[in-house]
Design a protein around this motif. Structure first.
Motif, short mmCIF file in Angstrom:
data_model
loop_
_atom_site.label_atom_id
_atom_site.label_comp_id
_atom_site.label_asym_id
_atom_site.label_seq_id
_atom_site.Cartn_x
_atom_site.Cartn_y
_atom_site.Cartn_z
N SER A 2 0.77 -1.11 0.02
CA SER A 2 0.09 -0.12 0.16
C SER A 2 0.89 1.37 -0.04
N GLN A 3 0.29 2.32 -0.36
CA GLN A 3 1.03 3.91 -0.50
C GLN A 3 1.21 4.06 0.95
N ASP A 4 0.50 4.05 1.88
CA ASP A 4 0.87 4.30 3.16
C ASP A 4 2.14 3.59 3.78
N LYS A 7 5.20 5.03 1.91
CA LYS A 7 5.53 6.32 2.30
C LYS A 7 6.16 6.30 3.84
N GLU A 123 2.62 11.99 -4.70
CA GLU A 123 1.42 11.58 -4.64
C GLU A 123 1.55 10.32 -4.34
N THR A 124 2.08 9.55 -5.21
CA THR A 124 2.21 7.96 -5.20
C THR A 124 3.76 7.46 -5.43
N THR A 126 6.24 4.12 -5.81
CA THR A 126 6.23 2.55 -6.28
C THR A 126 7.21 1.94 -5.48
N GLN A 127 7.05 0.59 -5.48
CA GLN A 127 7.77 -0.37 -4.75
C GLN A 127 9.29 -0.11 -5.03
#
Length: 197
Positions: A2-4, A7, A123-124, A126-127
């Protein structure tokens, strides 16, 4: 992932890098100061030894009436030996090289922190970006010299104090930082006394 989570991982890496940067710069500063002190003592001591070697002991009789030629030579020999030991110590400790190494790692960590700060604005993520940042952080730490535990704990506490001051300044921007530091030290002293009792 997930993005969370991604981050948060970037944020955690940045926090670790900030702690390590503080430690490396602190070690660099201390080693640099000690190196300069040892170097200055060796230079000044060598100059004094050279001057005393070519001076006659009778020059110093008005100030030191007990001085004899043998005593004078013994004092010069002792002083020269002491300067020699300081010079060897300066070379053996390699404080200049140690300071430069830690400073280089600190600068690399500063660049890393800037990179992670930029990533945090995206904003996003990636792995692949997380993997690249993790790899870069690991690479810096692999080439870094070891930080002694004593310094690690001390610098971690110092960084926490800086963070507390920054948070306090956000709330009250006109506060006196030195007075706040004194207040925190007193609070820390009294809280440690209470835990002992």
């Amino acid at each position: 992932m997930s993005q969370d989570f991604i981050k948060q991982e970037v944020k955690n890496l940045k926090k670790k890098a900030e702690q390590n940067r503080q430690m490396h710069f602190s070690i660099s500063k201390t080693a640099s100061i000690l190196n300069k002190i040892l170097h200055a003592v060796a230079l000044i001591g060598s100059s004094i030894t050279a001057i005393l070697t070519f001076a006659e002991f009778s020059t110093f009789l008005p100030w030191f009436p007990w001085l004899t030629d043998g005593t004078y030579k013994l004092i010069i020999g002792f002083f020269a030996g002491l300067i020699f030991i300081i010079t060897i110590l300066e070379e053996y400790l390699g404080l200049g090289k140690k300071a430069a190494t830690h400073e280089t790692i600190g600068k690399q960590l500063t660049t890393f922190i800037r990179t992670t700060s930029t990533l945090e604005t995206y904003e996003t993520l990636t792995q692949a970006e997380l993997d690249q940042v993790s790899s870069e952080y690991s690479s810096i730490n692999e080439s870094a010299p070891i930080i002694p535990d004593r310094i690690f704990i001390k610098e971690k506490q110092r960084l926490q104090v800086k963070i507390d001051i920054s948070k306090k300044l956000e709330k009250t921007p006109h506060m006196s930082v030195p007075l706040y530091c004194i207040k925190m030290k007193l609070k820390q002293l009294f809280s440690s006394d209470e835990t002992r009792n």
